[in-house]
Write a protein that holds these residues in place. Structure first.
Motif, PDB file in Angstrom:
ATOM      1  N   ALA A  72      13.977   1.017 -17.210  1.00  0.00           N
ATOM      2  CA  ALA A  72      14.890   0.402 -16.240  1.00  0.00           C
ATOM      3  C   ALA A  72      14.125  -0.112 -15.025  1.00  0.00           C
ATOM      4  N   VAL A  73      13.140   0.672 -14.581  1.00  0.00           N
ATOM      5  CA  VAL A  73      12.369   0.272 -13.389  1.00  0.00           C
ATOM      6  C   VAL A  73      11.575  -1.001 -13.662  1.00  0.00           C
ATOM      7  N   LYS A  74      11.074  -1.110 -14.911  1.00  0.00           N
ATOM      8  CA  LYS A  74      10.284  -2.298 -15.260  1.00  0.00           C
ATOM      9  C   LYS A  74      11.098  -3.587 -15.122  1.00  0.00           C
ATOM     10  N   LEU A  75      12.423  -3.454 -15.302  1.00  0.00           N
ATOM     11  CA  LEU A  75      13.296  -4.631 -15.236  1.00  0.00           C
ATOM     12  C   LEU A  75      13.717  -4.978 -13.804  1.00  0.00           C
ATOM     13  N   GLU A  76      13.420  -4.056 -12.866  1.00  0.00           N
ATOM     14  CA  GLU A  76      13.829  -4.309 -11.473  1.00  0.00           C
ATOM     15  C   GLU A  76      12.951  -5.396 -10.861  1.00  0.00           C
ATOM     16  N   ILE A  77      13.586  -6.371 -10.226  1.00  0.00           N
ATOM     17  CA  ILE A  77      12.816  -7.457  -9.621  1.00  0.00           C
ATOM     18  C   ILE A  77      12.447  -7.090  -8.181  1.00  0.00           C
ATOM     19  N   ASN A  78      13.450  -6.655  -7.409  1.00  0.00           N
ATOM     20  CA  ASN A  78      13.180  -6.233  -6.032  1.00  0.00           C
ATOM     21  C   ASN A  78      13.115  -4.707  -5.969  1.00  0.00           C
ATOM     22  N   PRO A  79      12.410  -4.167  -4.964  1.00  0.00           N
ATOM     23  CA  PRO A  79      12.405  -2.708  -4.826  1.00  0.00           C
ATOM     24  C   PRO A  79      13.837  -2.197  -4.639  1.00  0.00           C
ATOM     25  N   VAL A  80      14.142  -1.079  -5.298  1.00  0.00           N
ATOM     26  CA  VAL A  80      15.490  -0.510  -5.224  1.00  0.00           C
ATOM     27  C   VAL A  80      15.428   0.754  -4.366  1.00  0.00           C
ATOM     28  N   ALA A  81      16.155   0.763  -3.256  1.00  0.00           N
ATOM     29  CA  ALA A  81      16.050   1.891  -2.321  1.00  0.00           C
ATOM     30  C   ALA A  81      17.014   3.028  -2.645  1.00  0.00           C
ATOM     31  N   HIS A  82      18.193   2.701  -3.193  1.00  0.00           N
ATOM     32  CA  HIS A  82      19.213   3.745  -3.316  1.00  0.00           C
ATOM     33  C   HIS A  82      19.698   3.977  -4.742  1.00  0.00           C
ATOM     34  N   GLY A  83      18.840   3.722  -5.724  1.00  0.00           N
ATOM     35  CA  GLY A  83      19.272   4.005  -7.086  1.00  0.00           C
ATOM     36  C   GLY A  83      19.611   2.744  -7.842  1.00  0.00           C
ATOM     37  N   GLY A  84      19.057   2.637  -9.052  1.00  0.00           N
ATOM     38  CA  GLY A  84      19.331   1.468  -9.872  1.00  0.00           C
ATOM     39  C   GLY A  84      20.269   1.831 -11.005  1.00  0.00           C
ATOM     40  N   SER A  85      20.081   1.168 -12.158  1.00  0.00           N
ATOM     41  CA  SER A  85      21.019   1.357 -13.269  1.00  0.00           C
ATOM     42  C   SER A  85      20.846   2.726 -13.925  1.00  0.00           C
ATOM     43  N   VAL A  86      19.622   3.264 -13.912  1.00  0.00           N
ATOM     44  CA  VAL A  86      19.384   4.591 -14.497  1.00  0.00           C
ATOM     45  C   VAL A  86      18.971   5.561 -13.377  1.00  0.00           C
ATOM     46  N   LYS A  87      19.610   6.722 -13.350  1.00  0.00           N
ATOM     47  CA  LYS A  87      19.322   7.704 -12.312  1.00  0.00           C
ATOM     48  C   LYS A  87      17.867   8.177 -12.401  1.00  0.00           C
ATOM     49  N   ALA A  88      17.192   8.280 -11.275  1.00  0.00           N
ATOM     50  CA  ALA A  88      15.790   8.721 -11.269  1.00  0.00           C
ATOM     51  C   ALA A  88      15.691  10.195 -11.664  1.00  0.00           C
ATOM     52  N   PRO A  89      14.821  10.521 -12.663  1.00  0.00           N
ATOM     53  CA  PRO A  89      14.640  11.938 -13.011  1.00  0.00           C
ATOM     54  C   PRO A  89      13.928  12.670 -11.869  1.00  0.00           C
ATOM     55  N   LYS A  90      14.488  13.824 -11.464  1.00  0.00           N
ATOM     56  CA  LYS A  90      13.962  14.563 -10.319  1.00  0.00           C
ATOM     57  C   LYS A  90      12.499  14.972 -10.534  1.00  0.00           C
ATOM     58  N   VAL A  91      12.146  15.249 -11.792  1.00  0.00           N
ATOM     59  CA  VAL A  91      10.771  15.686 -12.092  1.00  0.00           C
ATOM     60  C   VAL A  91       9.730  14.689 -11.567  1.00  0.00           C
ATOM     61  N   LEU A  92      10.049  13.401 -11.614  1.00  0.00           N
ATOM     62  CA  LEU A  92       9.078  12.385 -11.189  1.00  0.00           C
ATOM     63  C   LEU A  92       8.852  12.424  -9.670  1.00  0.00           C
ATOM     64  N   ALA A  93       9.939  12.593  -8.920  1.00  0.00           N
ATOM     65  CA  ALA A  93       9.797  12.707  -7.467  1.00  0.00           C
ATOM     66  C   ALA A  93       9.083  14.025  -7.123  1.00  0.00           C
ATOM     67  N   ASP A  94       9.434  15.084  -7.853  1.00  0.00           N
ATOM     68  CA  ASP A  94       8.803  16.395  -7.625  1.00  0.00           C
ATOM     69  C   ASP A  94       7.287  16.315  -7.763  1.00  0.00           C
ATOM     70  N   VAL A  95       6.838  15.580  -8.781  1.00  0.00           N
ATOM     71  CA  VAL A  95       5.396  15.506  -9.047  1.00  0.00           C
ATOM     72  C   VAL A  95       4.681  14.738  -7.933  1.00  0.00           C
ATOM     73  N   VAL A  96       5.319  13.711  -7.394  1.00  0.00           N
ATOM     74  CA  VAL A  96       4.702  12.999  -6.267  1.00  0.00           C
ATOM     75  C   VAL A  96       4.581  13.946  -5.068  1.00  0.00           C
ATOM     76  N   GLU A  97       5.628  14.742  -4.836  1.00  0.00           N
ATOM     77  CA  GLU A  97       5.590  15.711  -3.729  1.00  0.00           C
ATOM     78  C   GLU A  97       4.511  16.764  -3.950  1.00  0.00           C
ATOM     79  N   SER A  98       4.422  17.271  -5.186  1.00  0.00           N
ATOM     80  CA  SER A  98       3.457  18.347  -5.428  1.00  0.00           C
ATOM     81  C   SER A  98       2.021  17.816  -5.420  1.00  0.00           C
ATOM     82  N   VAL A  99       1.822  16.582  -5.868  1.00  0.00           N
ATOM     83  CA  VAL A  99       0.483  15.986  -5.786  1.00  0.00           C
ATOM     84  C   VAL A  99       0.099  15.788  -4.310  1.00  0.00           C
ATOM     85  N   ALA A 100       1.066  15.352  -3.501  1.00  0.00           N
ATOM     86  CA  ALA A 100       0.806  15.209  -2.058  1.00  0.00           C
ATOM     87  C   ALA A 100       0.406  16.562  -1.468  1.00  0.00           C
TER      88      ALA A 100
END
Lengths: 297, 297
Positions: B112-140
């Motif tokens: 779904a993200v690959k099909l997005e043309i502009n950056p999406v700030a508040h959610g697109g067609s498919v809900k973001a899996p929390k695990v992906l945000a978690d991993v960015v936080e834990s890597v930080a």
């Protein structure tokens, strides 16, 4: 703001500001017509305290799981906790505002806090005025900006201000009522539901267990209504509460490292707080050792 | 975890870890049986990113009010935003887990993200899996611990990872649907109420305007249900939307100062990011000037 008043606050904080305007800003409520209000500083102060406390807990309690760490952090940066900090150090006397209703709100809270025997983690008889917690956050941000965004130095100064830091032991003695209600009902195979609604200007929270109404409470703050409703429900459901096994929680306390140059500007000798380079190194070794053991385990 | 995989992630982050165990931990989901999971790091990573972004916004946008700053911060550290960061840099390919349903969830989101043309700030067609945000936080958090809890250095490394940083302009083009709904109705003197409820495993949100049902949506996440319901309601109430006056928002971008010693361990030459002492001094002067002017005004 009078220089003598700013100096009084500096004495309380045991920190001399390079830029006194920052402290003045931190003490100015948006209702006050003169000067910049504390809201921009508060925007930074909230995550400043959150990360400072998170660092501390992460290092001090290597054996706590993330859920326990989150509960401890929440208890240490809650409005109830920070407003009590403001009262304990007398910061409420220095807030500049032009909102007469605040005076009464703050006075009633100060009187209630004086009667508290043990530290109260989740709200006492009088709801904590948000302005008091806001001022602690904005003062923390003012210091943080004044020390060039150095969180370690901020922590050396704020660590004492935030006393008593809520420990796992203290939290276990005063579990969060909403969490406790959900946990208790889950253990007993019961379904709990807290339904929020509004009645005029007030938020109402109603607790249902297995679909049956148990308790309700109202407040101008949604979270406070939920908390109070959960407390009442817990009282009514007391017969379900199991005797908990007290876990022995470690009470190790660590300070972060601190920039020696900035420490010179801290007024009172920081005998206990100012860590030598060697001690700092030892602390980091202990920390990495803990991490290493967990990775190998 | 294989050394070559860890090195691949280091290449993506443009940072070499002193303690590789930290990176391994940051990439390990709780379902994975071997090793420590990322949850303790995530506990620290959440306020790390929040404070890093807050510092940046506070310095970069001296003219924004606290409400605008808070909206910008929320947009830059939301699950939707951070999950897109994970996809953009390809971090999702390195998460160790033993939870097969995650694979499908992540794949659907990536497509779904690959099909997005502009950056999406508040959610697109498919809900973001929390695990992906978690991993960015834990890597930080892993980087933050590895650089001895130095937030300035963390920011130098994470600033590029988090691109595109949501700016006031971008946010104005994509206002948060729930906020927008409330603001729009307030302007028109209408009372909006979003009522949450549960239907089996799903959270349901129903939007009422002046007591009249307008829209509803359901999701496994309460906030997502609320967001989707607000979006639908906005569509139905489009005739009420006023044409907004576009404010010209400043786009100044600042980096924090950084520890030169640690910078040496950052792999790729940081020509643009590594600030000279003189430039750092100038930045601080600009910042204090802004503060000073505001205090005098």
């Amino acid at each position: 703001m009078e220089v003598s008043l700013l100096e009084e606050v500096e004495n309380i904080l045991r920190y001399r500001f390079r830029n006194k305007k920052l402290l003045e800003e931190a003490l100015t409520h948006s209702s006050f017509l003169d000067g910049v209000s504390y809201e921009r500083l508060e925007f930074v102060g909230d995550p400043v305290l959150s990360l400072a406390i998170s660092n501390y807990l992460f290092l001090a309690y290597p054996d706590l799981d993330p859920g326990q760490l989150s509960a401890l952090r929440a208890a240490n940066v809650s409005t109830e906790k920070l407003a009590r900090v403001a009262v304990r150090i007398g910061l409420h006397r220095f807030v500049r505002h032009s909102a007469p209703p605040l005076v009464d709100k703050v006075e009633r809270f100060v009187d209630a806090v004086k009667l508290e025997i043990n530290p109260v983690a989740h709200g006492g008889s009088v709801k904590a005025p948000k302005v008091l917690a806001d001022v602690v956050e904005s003062v923390a941000a003012a210091i943080y900006v004044d020390v060039n965004f150095d969180l370690q130095t901020l922590w050396v100064i704020m660590r004492g201000v935030l006393e008593p830091i809520v420990t796992p032991d203290a939290l276990e003695k005063q579990p969060q009522p909403v969490t406790m209600l959900y946990e208790m009902c889950q253990k007993k195979g019961k379904q709990v539901d807290i339904k929020p609604s509004r009645e005029g200007d007030l938020s109402v929270a109603k607790v249902f267990v297995d679909g049956e109404f148990v308790a309700s409470a109202s407040s101008s703050q949604k979270d406070h209504a939920k908390l109070e409703a959960a407390k009442i429900a817990l009282g009514k459901l007391a017969h379900l509460v199991p005797s908990t096994d007290k876990k022995s929680a470690t009470n190790m306390k660590l300070n972060f490292a601190a920039d020696e140059n900035v420490l010179k500007r801290i007024q009172v000798p920081l005998m206990k707080r100012n860590l030598s380079a060697q001690f700092r190194f030892q602390l980091l070794m202990v920390f990495f050792k803990c991490l290493g053991m967990k990775n190998l385990g």
